[in-house]
Design an enzyme around this catalytic site. Structure first.
Site, PDB file in Angstrom:
ATOM      1  N   CYS A   1      12.406  21.005 -88.543  1.00 54.80           N
ATOM      2  CA  CYS A   1      11.598  20.127 -87.579  1.00 54.80           C
ATOM      3  C   CYS A   1      12.222  18.992 -86.831  1.00 54.80           C
ATOM      4  O   CYS A   1      12.130  19.166 -85.761  1.00 54.80           O
ATOM      5  CB  CYS A   1      10.183  19.895 -87.912  1.00 54.80           C
ATOM      6  SG  CYS A   1       8.910  20.993 -88.806  1.00 54.80           S
TER       7      CYS A   1
ATOM      8  N   LYS B   1      15.214  19.080 -84.675  1.00 57.23           N
ATOM      9  CA  LYS B   1      15.019  19.839 -83.472  1.00 57.23           C
ATOM     10  C   LYS B   1      13.820  18.881 -82.707  1.00 57.23           C
ATOM     11  O   LYS B   1      14.641  19.000 -81.536  1.00 57.23           O
ATOM     12  CB  LYS B   1      14.894  21.212 -84.091  1.00 57.23           C
ATOM     13  CG  LYS B   1      14.865  22.172 -83.577  1.00 57.23           C
ATOM     14  CD  LYS B   1      13.555  22.804 -82.992  1.00 57.23           C
ATOM     15  CE  LYS B   1      12.562  23.310 -83.754  1.00 57.23           C
ATOM     16  NZ  LYS B   1      11.595  23.470 -83.583  1.00 57.23           N
TER      17      LYS B   1
ATOM     18  N   ARG C   1       0.892  23.397 -87.195  1.00 63.16           N
ATOM     19  CA  ARG C   1       1.549  21.709 -88.343  1.00 63.16           C
ATOM     20  C   ARG C   1       1.559  22.236 -89.553  1.00 63.16           C
ATOM     21  O   ARG C   1       0.351  21.732 -90.347  1.00 63.16           O
ATOM     22  CB  ARG C   1       0.110  21.020 -87.458  1.00 63.16           C
ATOM     23  CG  ARG C   1       0.025  20.657 -86.545  1.00 63.16           C
ATOM     24  CD  ARG C   1      -0.766  19.210 -86.095  1.00 63.16           C
ATOM     25  NE  ARG C   1      -1.144  18.737 -85.036  1.00 63.16           N
ATOM     26  CZ  ARG C   1      -1.887  17.881 -84.268  1.00 63.16           C
ATOM     27  NH1 ARG C   1      -3.488  17.956 -85.040  1.00 63.16           N
ATOM     28  NH2 ARG C   1      -1.581  17.773 -82.925  1.00 63.16           N
TER      29      ARG C   1
ATOM     30  N   LYS D   1       2.842  18.752 -79.550  1.00 61.63           N
ATOM     31  CA  LYS D   1       3.515  19.294 -80.993  1.00 61.63           C
ATOM     32  C   LYS D   1       4.956  18.315 -80.576  1.00 61.63           C
ATOM     33  O   LYS D   1       5.663  17.870 -81.759  1.00 61.63           O
ATOM     34  CB  LYS D   1       3.282  20.386 -80.970  1.00 61.63           C
ATOM     35  CG  LYS D   1       4.596  21.229 -82.124  1.00 61.63           C
ATOM     36  CD  LYS D   1       3.957  20.849 -82.735  1.00 61.63           C
ATOM     37  CE  LYS D   1       5.196  20.787 -84.226  1.00 61.63           C
ATOM     38  NZ  LYS D   1       4.126  20.245 -85.719  1.00 61.63           N
TER      39      LYS D   1
ATOM     40  N   ARG E   1      17.178   7.697-101.672  1.00 61.18           N
ATOM     41  CA  ARG E   1      15.390   7.077-101.823  1.00 61.18           C
ATOM     42  C   ARG E   1      14.544   6.350-102.631  1.00 61.18           C
ATOM     43  O   ARG E   1      13.561   7.227-102.814  1.00 61.18           O
ATOM     44  CB  ARG E   1      15.027   9.240-102.302  1.00 61.18           C
ATOM     45  CG  ARG E   1      16.337  10.128-101.374  1.00 61.18           C
ATOM     46  CD  ARG E   1      15.445  10.302 -99.995  1.00 61.18           C
ATOM     47  NE  ARG E   1      16.168  11.517 -99.276  1.00 61.18           N
ATOM     48  CZ  ARG E   1      16.413  11.243 -97.838  1.00 61.18           C
ATOM     49  NH1 ARG E   1      15.430  10.311 -96.508  1.00 61.18           N
ATOM     50  NH2 ARG E   1      17.171  11.713 -96.987  1.00 61.18           N
TER      51      ARG E   1
HETATM   52  N1  SAJ Z   1      11.429  10.703 -93.781  1.00 58.91           N
HETATM   53  C1  SAJ Z   1      12.786   9.630 -94.320  1.00 58.91           C
HETATM   54  N2  SAJ Z   1      11.473   8.867 -94.153  1.00 58.91           N
HETATM   55  C2  SAJ Z   1      10.001   9.135 -94.447  1.00 58.91           C
HETATM   56  C3  SAJ Z   1       9.201  10.227 -93.663  1.00 58.91           C
HETATM   57  C4  SAJ Z   1      10.781  11.742 -94.174  1.00 58.91           C
HETATM   58  O1  SAJ Z   1      13.481  10.135 -94.427  1.00 58.91           O
HETATM   59  O2  SAJ Z   1       9.224   7.852 -93.893  1.00 58.91           O
HETATM   60  C5  SAJ Z   1      12.997  12.379 -94.473  1.00 58.91           C
HETATM   61  C6  SAJ Z   1      12.204  13.373 -95.379  1.00 58.91           C
HETATM   62  O3  SAJ Z   1      12.985  12.640 -97.034  1.00 58.91           O
HETATM   63  C7  SAJ Z   1      12.856  14.500 -94.978  1.00 58.91           C
HETATM   64  C8  SAJ Z   1      12.642  14.847 -93.380  1.00 58.91           C
HETATM   65  O4  SAJ Z   1      12.584  13.193 -93.059  1.00 58.91           O
HETATM   66  O5  SAJ Z   1      13.766  15.380 -95.027  1.00 58.91           O
HETATM   67  C9  SAJ Z   1      11.293  14.940 -92.809  1.00 58.91           C
HETATM   68  O6  SAJ Z   1      10.264  14.340 -93.490  1.00 58.91           O
HETATM   69  P1  SAJ Z   1       8.566  15.443 -92.950  1.00 58.91           P
HETATM   70  O7  SAJ Z   1       7.957  14.691 -93.767  1.00 58.91           O
HETATM   71  O8  SAJ Z   1       8.198  14.981 -91.905  1.00 58.91           O
HETATM   72  O9  SAJ Z   1       8.408  16.920 -93.318  1.00 58.91           O
HETATM   73  P2  SAJ Z   1       8.891  17.899 -92.721  1.00 58.91           P
HETATM   74  O10 SAJ Z   1       9.798  17.968 -91.388  1.00 58.91           O
HETATM   75  O11 SAJ Z   1       8.142  18.996 -93.594  1.00 58.91           O
HETATM   76  O12 SAJ Z   1       7.292  17.583 -91.337  1.00 58.91           O
HETATM   77  C10 SAJ Z   1       6.518  17.950 -91.442  1.00 58.91           C
HETATM   78  C11 SAJ Z   1       5.968  18.120 -90.096  1.00 58.91           C
HETATM   79  N3  SAJ Z   1       4.826  18.700 -89.637  1.00 58.91           N
HETATM   80  C12 SAJ Z   1       4.971  20.011 -88.370  1.00 58.91           C
HETATM   81  O13 SAJ Z   1       6.301  20.142 -87.712  1.00 58.91           O
HETATM   82  C13 SAJ Z   1       4.377  21.079 -88.627  1.00 58.91           C
HETATM   83  C14 SAJ Z   1       5.228  16.525 -89.360  1.00 58.91           C
HETATM   84  O14 SAJ Z   1       5.722  16.959 -88.566  1.00 58.91           O
HETATM   85  C15 SAJ Z   1       4.801  15.939 -90.680  1.00 58.91           C
HETATM   86  O15 SAJ Z   1       4.225  14.828 -89.964  1.00 58.91           O
HETATM   87  C16 SAJ Z   1       5.005  15.764 -92.141  1.00 58.91           C
HETATM   88  O16 SAJ Z   1       5.107  17.766 -91.899  1.00 58.91           O
HETATM   89  C17 SAJ Z   1       3.850  15.853 -92.725  1.00 58.91           C
HETATM   90  O17 SAJ Z   1       3.514  14.455 -92.506  1.00 58.91           O
HETATM   91  O18 SAJ Z   1       3.274  16.490 -92.845  1.00 58.91           O
END
Ligand code: SAJ
Length: 445
Positions: free
Chosen positions: A277, A280, A171, A223, A418
């Protein structure tokens, strides 16, 4: 009833005498390797990519590590102290008591996981690991993978079933790697009681969050569900944004009011969902369902994957106000990383948007202050362009001088993917503004 006697393995973990192997020195594996080395374990990191091995074993600190500089500094310390060594060879894992596996688990173009890297890692490990070793998979895998893929690969390579098997999904998140690993709760999926106890002891040396022991399949579902949940939540926000545009209302205002209602948590609409993440893991989540059984996850993925094309359409409409066709237009994309404040461009939706615009004949250049190949002064990049599109919510784009932008561009067109620019401020500066979920403001602006 007295607790069972501590096993020799558990004792070695408790006293930090255990040797820890980590297979896969990417973001997840290297973060774990450094954290356990800093906790006092001797850690042997293994990666088939020599570049990953040299990045892991570099003595000097890479000050360009951005907001993960704490992890990078700790990495240099544990390398210097000899607690962390890295190699491309599996042989040194012969002395490991515990081996974490953190390799990629991608899906192919048909959204099916092949687990090639996972099977290869388990096969190479199985050929050298001692009997009684604890193997913990940290990679995200679909329900049933530990039993159907991982265990058979290890049994085949070792020629025995004398090993302990765990699944502790990672995580971590770029920008908060060490913090997330140390503070977030973790699920410890275990094949038996001794595994669960040993995993609790092991992760308890680095994780202050709650450790919950369960079975392997529950850990797999938890997960993949947590990421599918987030992706579906974002898809709802994106569809709400389309409704807001059509209704001529403002997504951010609507979102704030909806979220005043208890048990509502509308996420942020945007130019797409990137990263290693979320694009996928939802497919892994539904991988065990039969043909046609999964309907929500595929629909949500389709909504999110359509957002880059939607932003391209907003741009086309804004350019049309100035009689500029998209074909041949000079466009500057602001943001290449998939996440604000990050240099990580894995699976970035900016790439999908750039490809779409080029497909439609636009000339696209990219700026991103965090990505070396796209860094530099954005104003020279924007000089004489027909439009700019904000594709990543980097702080630098929240404070754009909008008057200067109007004077710099060949046409005063700004599209915000954004929610980093205030629509009224953009229009007051004389810009033709479009934004995801933003009312077009009617008329010619
Ligand atoms: N995004 C949106 N709208 C949102 C949030 C994100 O469009 O409200 C987009 C972001 O711009 C990005 C993508 O989604 O392109 C992913 O964003 P993310 O904040 O989910 O970042 P990640 O992919 O690094 O997600 C990780 C994940 N952690 C793991 O898989 C271990 C996710 O489960 C977590 O919720 C996230 O981090 C977090 O919130 O920390």
């Amino acid at each position: 009833m007295l607790p069972p006697p501590m096993s020799a393995l558990e004792h070695r973990v408790r006293t930090r005498a255990a040797v820890l192997g980590v297979i896969g020195l990417g973001v997840t594996g290297l973060t774990a390797a450094v954290a356990f080395a800093a906790a006092g374990f001797r850690v042997v990191g293994v990666d088939r990519d020599a570049r990953a091995v040299s990045r892991a074993s570099r003595a000097s600190t890479d000050d360009g590590a951005g907001s993960d500089l704490d992890l990078e500094r700790l990495r240099a310390q544990v390398v210097a102290s000899g607690h962390l060594v890295a190699t491309t060879r599996y042989e040194p894992l012969r002395e490991a008591d515990v081996v974490l596996v953190a390799v990629e688990t991608p899906v192919d173009e048909t959204k099916v996981a092949t687990y090639e890297a996972l099977v290869a890692a388990c096969t190479s490990l199985g050929r050298v690991m001692r009997q009684g070793t604890l193997v913990v998979v940290e990679s995200t895998v679909g329900p049933g993978t530990m039993d159907r893929i991982v265990r058979p690969a290890l049994e085949k390579a070792t020629g025995s079933a004398d090993f302990l098997l765990g699944h502790c999904p990672e995580r971590v998140m770029p920008g908060k790697l060490l913090g997330n690993l140390r503070t977030l709760a973790r699920v410890c999926g275990a094949d038996r009681e001794e595994t669960a106890r040993t995993m609790s002891t092991l992760y308890g040396t680095v994780v202050s969050g709650r450790l919950t022991c369960t079975d392997l399949a529950t850990a797999e579902v938890v997960k993949t569900a947590e990421n599918a949940y987030r992706d579906v939540s974002i898809a709802f926000a994106n569809e709400l944004a389309l409704v807001c545009e059509r209704a001529g209302v403002d997504f951010m205002a609507v979102r704030a009011l909806v979220n005043e209602c208890p048990h509502r948590d509308v996420h942020l609409a945007g130019a797409g969902v990137g990263g290693p993440c979320l694009p996928k893991d939802p497919w892994l989540f539904v991988s065990g369902l039969g043909e046609g059984e999964a309907r929500l996850v595929p629909a949500a993925r389709a909504v999110n994957d359509a957002m880059p094309a939607h932003v391209a359409k907003l741009l086309e409409d804004a350019l049309f106000v100035h009689g500029i066709p998209l074909a041949g237009a000079r466009i500057v994309l602001l943001g290449w990383a998939y996440l604000e404040g990050s240099a990580d461009s894995r699976g970035s939706s900016s790439r999908a948007l750039c490809d779409r615009l080029r497909e439609l004949g636009a000339e696209v250049s990219v700026h991103d202050p965090h990505v070396e190949e796209h860094a530099g002064d954005p104003w020279t990049r924007m000089e004489g362009a027909h439009a700019v599109v904000v594709a990543t919510a980097h702080d630098a784009y929240r404070t754009l001088d909008l008057e200067r932008l109007r004077r710099t561009l060949a046409r005063p067109v700004l599209v915000d993917g954004r929610h980093v620019v205030d629509p009224a401020a953009a229009r007051a500066a004389g810009l033709t503004f479009r934004g995801v979920g933003r009312s077009h403001g009617g008329g010619s602006r």
